[in-house]
Design an enzyme around this catalytic site. Sequence first.
Site, PDB file in Angstrom:
ATOM      1  N   GLN A  78      -5.758   8.679   3.025  1.00 47.71           N
ATOM      2  CA  GLN A  78      -6.605   7.645   3.544  1.00 47.71           C
ATOM      3  C   GLN A  78      -6.574   6.351   2.688  1.00 47.71           C
ATOM      4  O   GLN A  78      -7.196   6.187   1.702  1.00 47.71           O
ATOM      5  CB  GLN A  78      -7.863   8.043   3.675  1.00 47.71           C
ATOM      6  CG  GLN A  78      -8.974   6.862   4.129  1.00 47.71           C
ATOM      7  CD  GLN A  78      -9.535   7.428   5.423  1.00 47.71           C
ATOM      8  OE1 GLN A  78      -9.533   8.548   5.719  1.00 47.71           O
ATOM      9  NE2 GLN A  78      -9.575   6.393   6.404  1.00 47.71           N
ATOM     10  N   PHE A  79      -5.412   5.622   2.897  1.00 48.85           N
ATOM     11  CA  PHE A  79      -5.205   4.339   1.944  1.00 48.85           C
ATOM     12  C   PHE A  79      -6.145   3.387   1.991  1.00 48.85           C
ATOM     13  O   PHE A  79      -6.449   2.734   1.201  1.00 48.85           O
ATOM     14  CB  PHE A  79      -3.763   3.748   2.406  1.00 48.85           C
ATOM     15  CG  PHE A  79      -3.854   2.866   3.673  1.00 48.85           C
ATOM     16  CD1 PHE A  79      -3.890   1.482   3.737  1.00 48.85           C
ATOM     17  CD2 PHE A  79      -3.617   3.520   4.957  1.00 48.85           C
ATOM     18  CE1 PHE A  79      -4.092   0.866   4.878  1.00 48.85           C
ATOM     19  CE2 PHE A  79      -3.695   2.772   6.124  1.00 48.85           C
ATOM     20  CZ  PHE A  79      -3.789   1.608   6.063  1.00 48.85           C
ATOM     21  N   THR A  80      -7.164   3.517   3.238  1.00 47.06           N
ATOM     22  CA  THR A  80      -8.020   2.557   3.407  1.00 47.06           C
ATOM     23  C   THR A  80      -9.238   2.618   2.477  1.00 47.06           C
ATOM     24  O   THR A  80     -10.154   1.846   2.295  1.00 47.06           O
ATOM     25  CB  THR A  80      -8.793   2.590   4.770  1.00 47.06           C
ATOM     26  OG1 THR A  80      -9.322   3.788   4.988  1.00 47.06           O
ATOM     27  CG2 THR A  80      -7.721   2.021   5.771  1.00 47.06           C
TER      28      THR A  80
END
Length: 148
Positions: A78-80
């Site tokens: 989850q890069f967010t």
Amino acid sequence: MKAVIQHATNASVTVDGSVIGEIEHGLVVLLGVTHEDTQQDVDYLVNKIIHLRIFEDENGKMNLSLKDTVGSILSISQFTLYADTRKGRRPSFVHAAKPDEANRLYEHFNEALREADIHVETGEFGAMMDVNLTNKGPVTIIIDSKDN
């Protein structure tokens, strides 16, 4: 490296209408990787997550770990988690690691969990995913490897 950990009674991840990962009892881990993360960050998070005492014992106290309860992990990249929302209304993701490096460390994270005898199901790195879970408690904890 950041991890959002949710105690789940069940969870699944779907890509293009197909379930590609599913667990019944354990943790959903959303994992974010930043530029300066290393194998040491992976090792720290794996050790912390599998020994974190967030499962109830026979007296209803959060006193047991994932290892104690023989739970599984649904691991989602989850890069967010590295969104910067300080300026404007559109998040910036400049603090997230480049995809090749992020995927390399995400795969190391999953392999280290497996080496610790944890059953791991995963999403698909870089894909649009639908994650479904029943968060028990609810228990949701955020761990940042830089806080160790």
